[in-house]
Design a protein around this motif. Structure first.
Motif, PDB file in Angstrom:
ATOM      1  N   SER A 259       0.849  -1.186   0.000  1.00 20.18           N
ATOM      2  CA  SER A 259       0.000   0.000   0.000  1.00 20.18           C
ATOM      3  C   SER A 259       0.885   1.236   0.000  1.00 20.18           C
ATOM      4  CB  SER A 259      -0.888  -0.025   1.246  1.00 20.18           C
ATOM      5  OG  SER A 259      -1.588   1.197   1.387  1.00 20.18           O
ATOM      6  N   VAL A 260       0.483   2.268  -0.720  1.00 18.19           N
ATOM      7  CA  VAL A 260       1.256   3.508  -0.793  1.00 18.19           C
ATOM      8  C   VAL A 260       0.367   4.690  -1.169  1.00 18.19           C
ATOM      9  CG1 VAL A 260       1.883   3.109  -3.225  1.00 18.19           C
ATOM     10  CG2 VAL A 260       3.235   4.702  -1.860  1.00 18.19           C
ATOM     11  N   GLY A 261       0.726   5.856  -0.662  1.00 19.89           N
ATOM     12  CA  GLY A 261       0.102   7.088  -1.139  1.00 19.89           C
ATOM     13  C   GLY A 261      -0.603   7.877  -0.070  1.00 19.89           C
ATOM     14  N   GLU A 262      -1.186   7.181   0.873  1.00 17.07           N
ATOM     15  CA  GLU A 262      -1.911   7.822   1.970  1.00 17.07           C
ATOM     16  C   GLU A 262      -1.848   6.856   3.141  1.00 17.07           C
ATOM     17  OE1 GLU A 262      -5.755  10.255   0.872  1.00 17.07           O
ATOM     18  OE2 GLU A 262      -5.877   8.227   0.118  1.00 17.07           O
ATOM     19  N   PRO A 263      -2.177   7.349   4.330  1.00 15.80           N
ATOM     20  CA  PRO A 263      -2.317   6.388   5.422  1.00 15.80           C
ATOM     21  C   PRO A 263      -3.424   5.402   5.056  1.00 15.80           C
ATOM     22  CG  PRO A 263      -2.392   8.661   6.244  1.00 15.80           C
ATOM     23  CD  PRO A 263      -2.481   8.739   4.743  1.00 15.80           C
ATOM     24  N   ILE A 264      -3.212   4.140   5.347  1.00 21.51           N
ATOM     25  CA  ILE A 264      -4.286   3.172   5.096  1.00 21.51           C
ATOM     26  C   ILE A 264      -5.039   2.990   6.411  1.00 21.51           C
ATOM     27  CG2 ILE A 264      -2.619   1.236   5.298  1.00 21.51           C
ATOM     28  CD1 ILE A 264      -4.515  -0.347   3.416  1.00 21.51           C
ATOM     29  N   ASN A 265      -6.335   3.195   6.359  1.00 18.20           N
ATOM     30  CA  ASN A 265      -7.127   3.063   7.581  1.00 18.20           C
ATOM     31  C   ASN A 265      -7.083   1.606   8.026  1.00 18.20           C
ATOM     32  OD1 ASN A 265      -8.969   4.559   5.259  1.00 18.20           O
ATOM     33  ND2 ASN A 265      -8.438   5.823   7.004  1.00 18.20           N
TER      34      ASN A 265
ATOM     35  N   VAL B 192       2.524  -4.762   3.253  1.00 16.80           N
ATOM     36  CA  VAL B 192       3.545  -3.762   3.539  1.00 16.80           C
ATOM     37  C   VAL B 192       2.963  -2.382   3.247  1.00 16.80           C
ATOM     38  CG1 VAL B 192       5.574  -5.228   3.346  1.00 16.80           C
ATOM     39  CG2 VAL B 192       4.611  -4.257   1.259  1.00 16.80           C
ATOM     40  N   ASP B 193       2.869  -1.583   4.306  1.00 16.52           N
ATOM     41  CA  ASP B 193       2.380  -0.205   4.182  1.00 16.52           C
ATOM     42  C   ASP B 193       3.625   0.667   4.066  1.00 16.52           C
ATOM     43  OD1 ASP B 193       1.316   2.313   4.458  1.00 16.52           O
ATOM     44  OD2 ASP B 193       0.528   1.998   6.480  1.00 16.52           O
ATOM     45  N   THR B 194       3.867   1.174   2.853  1.00 17.83           N
ATOM     46  CA  THR B 194       5.150   1.806   2.549  1.00 17.83           C
ATOM     47  C   THR B 194       5.020   3.317   2.512  1.00 17.83           C
ATOM     48  OG1 THR B 194       4.704   1.711   0.167  1.00 17.83           O
ATOM     49  CG2 THR B 194       5.775  -0.202   1.159  1.00 17.83           C
ATOM     50  N   TRP B 195       5.713   3.992   3.421  1.00 11.44           N
ATOM     51  CA  TRP B 195       5.704   5.459   3.414  1.00 11.44           C
ATOM     52  C   TRP B 195       6.918   5.984   2.659  1.00 11.44           C
ATOM     53  CZ3 TRP B 195       9.151   9.249   4.544  1.00 11.44           C
ATOM     54  CH2 TRP B 195       8.662  10.568   4.458  1.00 11.44           C
ATOM     55  N   TRP B 196       6.660   6.859   1.728  1.00 13.04           N
ATOM     56  CA  TRP B 196       7.740   7.568   1.027  1.00 13.04           C
ATOM     57  C   TRP B 196       7.132   8.699   0.236  1.00 13.04           C
ATOM     58  CZ3 TRP B 196       8.690   6.676  -4.523  1.00 13.04           C
ATOM     59  CH2 TRP B 196       7.790   5.773  -5.112  1.00 13.04           C
ATOM     60  N   GLN B 197       7.948   9.427  -0.518  1.00 12.70           N
ATOM     61  CA  GLN B 197       7.496  10.620  -1.246  1.00 12.70           C
ATOM     62  C   GLN B 197       8.233  10.734  -2.575  1.00 12.70           C
ATOM     63  OE1 GLN B 197       9.059  13.475   1.781  1.00 12.70           O
ATOM     64  NE2 GLN B 197       6.919  14.041   2.062  1.00 12.70           N
TER      65      GLN B 197
END
Ligand code: 6R9
Length: 682
Positions: free
Chosen positions: A413-419, A438-443
């Motif tokens: 998952s990517v792009g926003e916080p996943i609820n 995998v909840d992936t945080w990046w920019q």
């Protein structure tokens, strides 16, 4: 993609100018999640990632990155220096090495005997397909590189790519990389004005486009926007564009400007299949990608070659547990978004993966299209955005349940916080209750993933991106740049340079420094709110400029939205703070109901009941302070093309203002829809 969707900023985020932020204290920590999902022993036994990677990276971070760069990337001239930070905040990684990105993504796999391996399974929206092996890709990219050279493109020139999601998009990017030209991909469908400003800012000599592409069941034109963008305009400087290279995708009629316009098939099919890649320095500009600020002109985020490829390949291999000889990987992102750069074009191909690319929308011709594709190709690794997962929740679990999804073994998952509830749904309905998420945080700016669980290592928590990857140093700090204790909230920062970090804003060093490095001197300010839970895991709380201040409490949008989505009535929610005489700001929520409940909002009594039920639910989940003052049921939410909710526009609605600049919306009719829906006489 249709060019009549007026948009002006590629990869636009709902709000993203961290530099504009004020100095209030950190955020409140509202939601508490207790569910965890440890990796299965079977998965862990075969996982690429091992827990000791964290130790190795902590002991000697630069040596750790040097190892990744050596193991995962091929160098024509090996580097001897890992990081030069003397020119901070502009980093040099692997600075004295030389390499070529296209060689790494294509040729070396053919040389290693994998020429017959499928690189791309292309699925067009109308159902046409194309299979491209690594050997095919080598021929295509080589011919395209020769064609670009024949059109006068040289190492260091800029090329704008404005294409639908087709094989030629990947080929065009790699052909640029092969000759050392810097590409700037603009989302197909951004307006002529948006395109023109990006062409001008980058000083591009060539635009690669198509006659059109297929989207939502019909052919929509692209070329007219390019024609308008490069046309002579009274009072404006002419653009730097010398040629427009046009892929024939739909066969629709196009206007043709002799000497300027060239058909892709004429140029590329006539070109030689042999091409020697141009070796470039590790710090050679690979691409520019524009991301919008809340104000001012879009920022051309600059990425270079060696460090970017290293972190792209590293994260793709370990976060997705990629096994190149057996996995079928699919990232649903468009190449106009950074996710399409790093996790469609560069990461997977540098790793020699087999991947699916799909041209169209998830609901064309039916709402099961994605799952049909997963079944058809046996997709094993699937990467998408929360917005898409919530749309599927709205459509109902019975749709994916019709397909065989048993091949899926890792979900991203990517792009926003996943609820958390969307995460649970993703795991249960799509992942068969077994596939790790995998909840992936990046920019755009970070170039590659930064914070994410590692499958096979991390016990996952629904809704949290959890831990900085090995080699990454991130923290949550308060206003004075002091790390917050576990359980506290504040601002996400990156405290050490990383290989795929942006090297600047194209042509504007000062803006680069002001935007990212001035809020907390010497450390990178990401512009996101975040908290650390009792275990020290990181939870992303949305952009700091969306934070609400309710009677002096600083509340993030994310937690209230997650509380709403955890109610069975709700598929998707967006929360904003609207000016309020009593409390400074009041919470206003916009919700989309799940399909089976949608009709309940049609009557006044129904709406009132829903509003009461949801307000009580939030109060019970979080506390009375977070209770929305108003809840409005809507059919759609305003989103950017990469699926991020544009809360700024909803704030305008909530405060009864004229809606502001909506040009980065994916669908420009949404705001009218929301306003006309709300204006319905009660
Ligand atoms: C890759 C990409 C970056 C912004 C970022 C943050 C949000 C991305 C997230 C996430 C929470 C995640 N974001 N991934 N928030 N959890 N897993 O999205 O790049 O388009 O530049 O946007 O997206 O707010 O700052 P970009």
């Amino acid at each position: 993609m249709p060019h009549d969707e007026p948009t002006t900023a590629a990869g636009a985020r709902a709000t993203d100018d961290p530099s504009t932020q004020g100095g209030e204290p950190g955020l409140e920590n509202l939601l508490h999640e207790t569910r965890t999902f440890p990796p299965s022993s079977g998965f862990a036994a075969h996982a690429n990632a091992k827990a000791d990677m964290y130790d190795a990276a902590r002991e000697d971070r630069l040596a750790f990155w040097a190892t990744q760069a050596t193991e995962l990337v091929s160098w024509q001239k090996p580097f001897t220096e890992v990081l030069d930070w003397s020119g901070a905040p502009v980093a040099r990684w692997f600075g004295d090495g030389r390499l070529n990105a296209a060689y790494n993504a294509v040729d070396r796999h053919v040389e290693a005997g994998h020429g017959d391996r499928v690189a791309l399974h292309f699925e067009g929206e109308p159902g046409d397909t194309r299979t491209v092996t690594y050997a095919d890709l080598q021929r295509e990219v080589s011919r395209a590189a020769n064609a670009l050279s024949a059109l006068g493109i040289e190492t260091g020139d800029r090329v704008v790519i404005y294409l639908p999601m087709i094989v030629e998009s990947v080929v065009a990017m790699l052909a640029c990389a092969r000759i050392g030209a810097t590409h700037s991909v603009v989302f197909g469908g951004f307006s002529a004005d948006a395109l023109r400003s990006r062409i001008s800012d980058a000083g591009a000599k060539l635009v690669i486009t198509a006659d059109g592409g297929y989207r939502r069941g019909s052919a929509s034109a692209l070329k007219p926007a390019v024609d308008a963008a490069v046309a002579e305009k009274e009072g404006a400087e002419p653009t730097t564009v010398e040629h427009v290279l046009v892929v024939r995708r739909t066969g629709q009629d196009v206007e043709w400007t002799e000497h300027r316009d060239v058909w892709w098939h004429d140029a590329v099919e006539a070109a030689d299949v042999q091409h020697t890649p141009v070796w470039v320095d590790a710090e050679h500009p690979l691409f520019i990608l524009y991301t919008s600020g809340t104000t001012g002109k879009p920022k051309g985020i600059l990425h270079t070659t060696g460090g970017y490829l290293t972190q792209a390949a590293y994260t793709h291999k370990y976060v997705f547990d990629l096994k190149a000889d057996s996995d079928v990987y699919w990232c649903t992102a468009d190449i106009g978004w950074v996710t399409g750069h790093t996790y469609v074009t560069y990461g997977p191909l540098v790793n020699g993966a087999t991947q699916v690319i799909y041209e169209g929308t998830p609901d064309t011709p039916h709402q099961g299209r994605w799952w049909e594709i997963v079944e058809k190709y046996g997709v094993s690794i699937f990467y998408t955005a929360p917005t898409a997962i919530r749309a599927c929740m709205k459509w109902g679990a019975e749709i994916p349940e019709k397909f065989d999804l048993s091949s899926l073994r890792v979900l991203g998952s990517v792009g926003e916080p996943i609820n958390p509830e969307a995460w649970m749904w993703y795991r249960r309905v799509i992942g068969g209750d077994t596939a790790p998420i995998v909840d992936t945080w990046w920019q755009t700016e970070t170039g590659a993933m930064m914070i994410s669980p590692l499958p096979g290592v991390t016990a996952a928590k629904p809704g949290s991106a959890q831990v900085p990857l090995p080699g990454i140093v991130a923290d949550v700090v308060d206003d004075e740049a002091r790390p917050v204790p576990d359980g506290g909230g504040g601002y996400l920062v990156l405290s050490e340079p990383w290989p795929s970090m942006l090297r600047g804003i194209w042509g504007d060093l000062q803006r680069f420094k002001d935007t990212y490095w001035s809020r907390f001197p010497g450390i990178y300010f990401a512009g996101d709110g975040a908290k650390k839970d009792e275990d020290g895991d990181v939870w992303l709380l949305g952009r700091v400029d969306d934070v609400m201040n309710i009677s002096g409490h600083r509340l993030s949008t994310t937690e209230i939205e997650s509380a709403l989505v955890s109610n069975e009535l709700v598929a998707e929610a967006a929360v904003v703070g609207a000016a309020d005489e009593m409390t400074g700001q009041a919470v206003v929520a916009f919700v989309i109901l799940r399909g089976e409940h949608a009709s309940r909002a049609e009557t006044d009594e129904g709406s009132a009941e829903i509003e009461k039920e949801l307000r009580d639910h939030v109060a019970q989940q979080i506390g009375p302070i977070a209770k929305p003052k108003k809840i409005l049921v809507v059919a759609e939410l305003p989103k950017t093309r990469s699926g991020k909710i544009m809360r700024r526009l909803l704030r305008d609605v909530a405060e009864n203002r004229t809606v502001g600049d909506a040009t980065t919306l994916a669908d420009s009719s949404v705001m009218e829809l929301i306003q006309s829906g709300l204006a319905k006489p009660a």
